[in-house]
Design a protein around this motif. Structure first.
Motif, PDB file in Angstrom:
ATOM      1  N   ARG A 188       0.816  -1.214   0.000  1.00 22.80           N
ATOM      2  CA  ARG A 188       0.000   0.000   0.000  1.00 22.80           C
ATOM      3  C   ARG A 188       0.852   1.267   0.000  1.00 22.80           C
ATOM      4  O   ARG A 188       0.402   2.325  -0.445  1.00 22.80           O
ATOM      5  CB  ARG A 188      -0.935   0.003   1.214  1.00 22.80           C
ATOM      6  CG  ARG A 188      -0.224  -0.029   2.558  1.00 22.80           C
ATOM      7  CD  ARG A 188      -1.180  -0.023   3.724  1.00 22.80           C
ATOM      8  NE  ARG A 188      -0.498  -0.148   5.014  1.00 22.80           N
ATOM      9  CZ  ARG A 188      -0.231  -1.298   5.594  1.00 22.80           C
ATOM     10  NH1 ARG A 188      -0.596  -2.432   4.995  1.00 22.80           N
ATOM     11  NH2 ARG A 188       0.398  -1.339   6.757  1.00 22.80           N
ATOM     12  N   ASP A 189       2.066   1.176   0.519  1.00 18.24           N
ATOM     13  CA  ASP A 189       2.966   2.330   0.513  1.00 18.24           C
ATOM     14  C   ASP A 189       3.644   2.512  -0.833  1.00 18.24           C
ATOM     15  O   ASP A 189       4.031   3.626  -1.190  1.00 18.24           O
ATOM     16  CB  ASP A 189       4.054   2.165   1.592  1.00 18.24           C
ATOM     17  CG  ASP A 189       3.477   1.995   2.979  1.00 18.24           C
ATOM     18  OD1 ASP A 189       2.720   2.885   3.411  1.00 18.24           O
ATOM     19  OD2 ASP A 189       3.762   0.970   3.628  1.00 18.24           O
ATOM     20  N   LEU A 190       3.816   1.418  -1.584  1.00 19.53           N
ATOM     21  CA  LEU A 190       4.593   1.445  -2.813  1.00 19.53           C
ATOM     22  C   LEU A 190       3.762   1.695  -4.067  1.00 19.53           C
ATOM     23  O   LEU A 190       4.317   2.057  -5.106  1.00 19.53           O
ATOM     24  CB  LEU A 190       5.355   0.117  -2.973  1.00 19.53           C
ATOM     25  CG  LEU A 190       6.449  -0.140  -1.930  1.00 19.53           C
ATOM     26  CD1 LEU A 190       6.850  -1.603  -1.922  1.00 19.53           C
ATOM     27  CD2 LEU A 190       7.658   0.734  -2.190  1.00 19.53           C
ATOM     28  N   VAL A 191       2.441   1.493  -3.988  1.00 20.52           N
ATOM     29  CA  VAL A 191       1.625   1.698  -5.183  1.00 20.52           C
ATOM     30  C   VAL A 191       1.706   3.151  -5.643  1.00 20.52           C
ATOM     31  O   VAL A 191       1.799   4.074  -4.833  1.00 20.52           O
ATOM     32  CB  VAL A 191       0.153   1.302  -4.940  1.00 20.52           C
ATOM     33  CG1 VAL A 191       0.023  -0.180  -4.693  1.00 20.52           C
ATOM     34  CG2 VAL A 191      -0.454   2.103  -3.794  1.00 20.52           C
ATOM     35  N   PHE A 192       1.696   3.350  -6.950  1.00 18.81           N
ATOM     36  CA  PHE A 192       1.715   4.688  -7.528  1.00 18.81           C
ATOM     37  C   PHE A 192       0.330   5.307  -7.441  1.00 18.81           C
ATOM     38  O   PHE A 192      -0.663   4.674  -7.817  1.00 18.81           O
ATOM     39  CB  PHE A 192       2.120   4.611  -8.999  1.00 18.81           C
ATOM     40  CG  PHE A 192       3.608   4.720  -9.232  1.00 18.81           C
ATOM     41  CD1 PHE A 192       4.505   4.417  -8.233  1.00 18.81           C
ATOM     42  CD2 PHE A 192       4.096   5.109 -10.469  1.00 18.81           C
ATOM     43  CE1 PHE A 192       5.866   4.519  -8.452  1.00 18.81           C
ATOM     44  CE2 PHE A 192       5.449   5.222 -10.696  1.00 18.81           C
ATOM     45  CZ  PHE A 192       6.350   4.919  -9.697  1.00 18.81           C
ATOM     46  N   ASP A 193       0.267   6.555  -6.963  1.00 16.76           N
ATOM     47  CA  ASP A 193      -0.980   7.303  -7.050  1.00 16.76           C
ATOM     48  C   ASP A 193      -0.945   8.147  -8.327  1.00 16.76           C
ATOM     49  O   ASP A 193      -0.005   8.057  -9.126  1.00 16.76           O
ATOM     50  CB  ASP A 193      -1.195   8.170  -5.805  1.00 16.76           C
ATOM     51  CG  ASP A 193      -0.073   9.172  -5.571  1.00 16.76           C
ATOM     52  OD1 ASP A 193       0.680   9.490  -6.520  1.00 16.76           O
ATOM     53  OD2 ASP A 193       0.057   9.656  -4.433  1.00 16.76           O
ATOM     54  N   ASN A 194      -1.972   8.970  -8.531  1.00 11.83           N
ATOM     55  CA  ASN A 194      -2.060   9.739  -9.770  1.00 11.83           C
ATOM     56  C   ASN A 194      -0.873  10.673  -9.970  1.00 11.83           C
ATOM     57  O   ASN A 194      -0.391  10.849 -11.099  1.00 11.83           O
ATOM     58  CB  ASN A 194      -3.372  10.544  -9.790  1.00 11.83           C
ATOM     59  CG  ASN A 194      -4.558   9.690 -10.187  1.00 11.83           C
ATOM     60  OD1 ASN A 194      -4.465   8.468 -10.216  1.00 11.83           O
ATOM     61  ND2 ASN A 194      -5.674  10.317 -10.496  1.00 11.83           N
ATOM     62  N   ILE A 213      -6.036  10.190 -19.196  1.00 11.22           N
ATOM     63  CA  ILE A 213      -5.030   9.147 -19.334  1.00 11.22           C
ATOM     64  C   ILE A 213      -4.551   8.676 -17.964  1.00 11.22           C
ATOM     65  O   ILE A 213      -4.471   7.478 -17.679  1.00 11.22           O
ATOM     66  CB  ILE A 213      -3.838   9.649 -20.170  1.00 11.22           C
ATOM     67  CG1 ILE A 213      -4.234   9.724 -21.642  1.00 11.22           C
ATOM     68  CG2 ILE A 213      -2.623   8.743 -19.999  1.00 11.22           C
ATOM     69  CD1 ILE A 213      -3.128  10.213 -22.544  1.00 11.22           C
ATOM     70  N   ILE A 214      -4.245   9.625 -17.091  1.00 10.78           N
ATOM     71  CA  ILE A 214      -3.727   9.268 -15.767  1.00 10.78           C
ATOM     72  C   ILE A 214      -4.753   8.475 -14.979  1.00 10.78           C
ATOM     73  O   ILE A 214      -4.431   7.469 -14.338  1.00 10.78           O
ATOM     74  CB  ILE A 214      -3.312  10.538 -14.997  1.00 10.78           C
ATOM     75  CG1 ILE A 214      -2.159  11.232 -15.722  1.00 10.78           C
ATOM     76  CG2 ILE A 214      -2.908  10.188 -13.574  1.00 10.78           C
ATOM     77  CD1 ILE A 214      -0.946  10.351 -15.922  1.00 10.78           C
ATOM     78  N   ASP A 215      -6.020   8.902 -15.024  1.00 15.07           N
ATOM     79  CA  ASP A 215      -7.076   8.176 -14.300  1.00 15.07           C
ATOM     80  C   ASP A 215      -7.192   6.747 -14.803  1.00 15.07           C
ATOM     81  O   ASP A 215      -7.359   5.802 -14.018  1.00 15.07           O
ATOM     82  CB  ASP A 215      -8.409   8.904 -14.444  1.00 15.07           C
ATOM     83  CG  ASP A 215      -8.457  10.193 -13.643  1.00 15.07           C
ATOM     84  OD1 ASP A 215      -7.618  10.346 -12.728  1.00 15.07           O
ATOM     85  OD2 ASP A 215      -9.323  11.044 -13.935  1.00 15.07           O
ATOM     86  N   ASN A 216      -7.128   6.564 -16.130  1.00 13.59           N
ATOM     87  CA  ASN A 216      -7.255   5.230 -16.703  1.00 13.59           C
ATOM     88  C   ASN A 216      -6.031   4.367 -16.399  1.00 13.59           C
ATOM     89  O   ASN A 216      -6.159   3.169 -16.132  1.00 13.59           O
ATOM     90  CB  ASN A 216      -7.474   5.319 -18.209  1.00 13.59           C
ATOM     91  CG  ASN A 216      -8.918   5.638 -18.562  1.00 13.59           C
ATOM     92  OD1 ASN A 216      -9.832   4.976 -18.093  1.00 13.59           O
ATOM     93  ND2 ASN A 216      -9.127   6.659 -19.364  1.00 13.59           N
ATOM     94  N   LEU A 217      -4.843   4.972 -16.437  1.00 16.54           N
ATOM     95  CA  LEU A 217      -3.642   4.225 -16.098  1.00 16.54           C
ATOM     96  C   LEU A 217      -3.685   3.757 -14.643  1.00 16.54           C
ATOM     97  O   LEU A 217      -3.316   2.627 -14.322  1.00 16.54           O
ATOM     98  CB  LEU A 217      -2.398   5.078 -16.337  1.00 16.54           C
ATOM     99  CG  LEU A 217      -1.989   5.301 -17.789  1.00 16.54           C
ATOM    100  CD1 LEU A 217      -0.843   6.301 -17.861  1.00 16.54           C
ATOM    101  CD2 LEU A 217      -1.591   3.993 -18.455  1.00 16.54           C
ATOM    102  N   GLU A 218      -4.144   4.638 -13.751  1.00 15.70           N
ATOM    103  CA  GLU A 218      -4.239   4.272 -12.343  1.00 15.70           C
ATOM    104  C   GLU A 218      -5.264   3.157 -12.137  1.00 15.70           C
ATOM    105  O   GLU A 218      -5.032   2.204 -11.380  1.00 15.70           O
ATOM    106  CB  GLU A 218      -4.619   5.495 -11.512  1.00 15.70           C
ATOM    107  CG  GLU A 218      -4.453   5.331 -10.011  1.00 15.70           C
ATOM    108  CD  GLU A 218      -5.593   4.569  -9.362  1.00 15.70           C
ATOM    109  OE1 GLU A 218      -5.352   3.879  -8.346  1.00 15.70           O
ATOM    110  OE2 GLU A 218      -6.726   4.673  -9.876  1.00 15.70           O
ATOM    111  N   LYS A 219      -6.378   3.266 -12.840  1.00 11.83           N
ATOM    112  CA  LYS A 219      -7.443   2.278 -12.688  1.00 11.83           C
ATOM    113  C   LYS A 219      -6.994   0.896 -13.172  1.00 11.83           C
ATOM    114  O   LYS A 219      -7.253  -0.115 -12.517  1.00 11.83           O
ATOM    115  CB  LYS A 219      -8.673   2.734 -13.470  1.00 11.83           C
ATOM    116  CG  LYS A 219      -9.837   1.756 -13.418  1.00 11.83           C
ATOM    117  CD  LYS A 219     -11.021   2.270 -14.226  1.00 11.83           C
ATOM    118  CE  LYS A 219     -12.176   1.276 -14.215  1.00 11.83           C
ATOM    119  NZ  LYS A 219     -13.325   1.759 -15.019  1.00 11.83           N
TER     120      LYS A 219
END
Length: 326
Positions: A188-194, A213-219
C-alpha cells in the motif's frame, strides 16, 4: 568445518537508478524515520519497485550502508555469513578480521560460537550502519533466519537491518510490532498514485498526459509499477490514442510475463488460479464449489506469497485478483 566460500562481489553493490526513476519522498521519509527500530521490512510482490527505491535511498541518505543481493544459492550458513562480513567491510574495511580467520580455520567451529562472535563484533560498531538484504524471501535456511533473530533479540546500538522481500520474512514479526522493533513498508505504501503516475509518464514518454489518461492508467494498473510500464511501453500511449475502452493494454508483454510466472507454480496452484481467475470476487466457499476440493491452504499461500491476491475485507475472507491478472 567453517571454510571461506567464494564471493561474487557484484552482489555487494545496489542496482543503479533506472532511466525514468520516480523519487517518492513519502517512502524516503518513512525509510529515514525507521531508525528508531532495529529492523525495516519492505514487503510487496514483484514489480513494485522495492529494490529500486531502497537502493536509491541508500545512496542518497548520507550514512554508512552495505548491500547483499541474495539468491537461492546463498542458502548455506557459511556462504551467507561470508557475504555478510565482506559486505560490512565495504564501509568498514577492518571489520570482522578475526571472524574471517574463523571462516578460514581448519578447526570445526560451531555455528553458535561464530554467531556469538559476530554479535559481539556488530555490538562494537562505533558508527551507524544499515545492512540491506535484498530478495530475502529466497533464503529458506532456518540457521540464517535464526542468526538474524538472535541479532534482533539484543540489537546492536549502531546496526539497522533492512530486508527486502516478496512476503513477510520468517521472523517473529508480530512480536517485533508489539515491541516497536520494526518499521514496515508494504504494498500500500509502494503503489503509484495519480501524482506518481503523472511523473512516471512525463519521464518515460516525454509527454504531458491528460487527466483522463492518468485516471485510466491508475485504474488499470492499480498503481503496480511493472504493470504501468507495460501499459505505457506496450501501447505507445498519447493523448490522442488512449481511451478507457482500450483493451489491448500491453496484452502481449503482460502475457509473456504471466506465462513465465505460471510455469514456476505447482500444478495445484496453477489449476486454482486458472479456474478462479474468471471470478470478479471470491471467498473460500465459492472456490471450493468451483474447484471441487478444499482451497484454504492455497488461498493462504497466495496471501502470504503476495501472488496477485487482494483482500477485500478483514473478516469474511473475500478476495479479488489484480486487474492485470484476472
Amino acid at each position: 568445518m567453517l571454510s571461506r566460500p567464494n564471493i561474487l562481489y557484484t552482489k555487494l553493490f545496489p542496482p543503479p537508478d533506472s532511466p525514468g526513476f520516480v523519487e517518492r519522498r513519502s517512502i524516503l521519509e518513512k525509510l529515514n524515520n525507521g531508525f528508531q527500530a532495529p529492523l525495516t521490512s519492505v514487503v510487496a510482490p514483484a514489480g513494485y519497485g522495492k529494490s529500486s527505491m531502497v537502493s536509491h535511498w541508500a545512496r542518497t541518505m548520507g550514512a554508512n550502508y552495505c548491500w547483499i543481493s541474495l539468491g537461492e544459492e546463498d542458502n548455506h550458513f557459511k556462504l551467507f555469513v561470508s557475504y555478510l562480513l565482506h559486505a560490512i567491510r565495504q564501509p568498514f574495511p577492518m571489520f570482522g578480521t578475526e571472524l574471517l580467520k574463523m571462516l578460514n580455520s581448519p578447526e570445526n567451529i560451531p555455528q553458535a560460537v561464530f554467531s556469538t562472535a559476530l554479535q559481539n563484533a556488530l555490538t562494537n560498531l562505533r558508527e551507524p550502519l544499515v545492512l540491506i538484504l535484498d530478495d530475502f524471501h529466497l533464503i529458506s535456511l532456518s540457521e540464517i533466519h535464526g542468526l538474524l533473530e538472535s541479532i534482533l533479540e539484543f540489537p546492536p546500538q549502531h546496526l539497522h537491518i533492512m530486508v527486502i522481500c516478496r512476503c513477510d520474512p520468517p521472523l517473529p514479526i508480530s512480536l517485533y510490532r508489539l515491541k516497536g522493533k520494526i518499521n514496515e513498508i508494504r504494498t500500500r505504501d509502494l503503489v503509484f498514485d495519480n501524482e506518481d503516475i503523472t511523473r512516471f509518464f512525463q519521464l518515460n514518454s516525454h509527454q504531458n498526459p491528460s487527466h483522463k489518461i492518468i485516471d485510466n492508467l491508475e485504474k488499470q494498473s492499480e498503481g503496480w509499477i511493472a504493470g504501468l510500464k507495460l501499459l505505457i511501453y506496450g501501447n505507445n500511449i498519447n493523448n490522442d490514442t488512449f481511451s478507457a475502452n482500450n483493451d489491448r493494454l500491453a496484452k502481449i508483454g503482460f502475457g509473456e510475463i504471466m506465462q513465465g510466472f505460471l510455469q514456476k507454480l505447482t500444478p495445484e496452484i496453477k489449476s486454482f488460479l486458472l479456474k478462479t481467475s474468471v471470478l470478479p470476487t471470491f471467498n473460500r466457499s465459492l472456490t471450493i464449489t468451483l474447484c471441487g476440493y478444499e482451497t484454504v491452504d492455497i488461498i493462504e499461500h497466495l496471501k502470504t506469497s503476495n501472488l496477485f491476491l487482494i483482500p477485500l475485507d478483514a473478516r469474511d475472507g473475500w478476495y479479488r485478483y489484480h486487474h492485470l491478472f484476472a
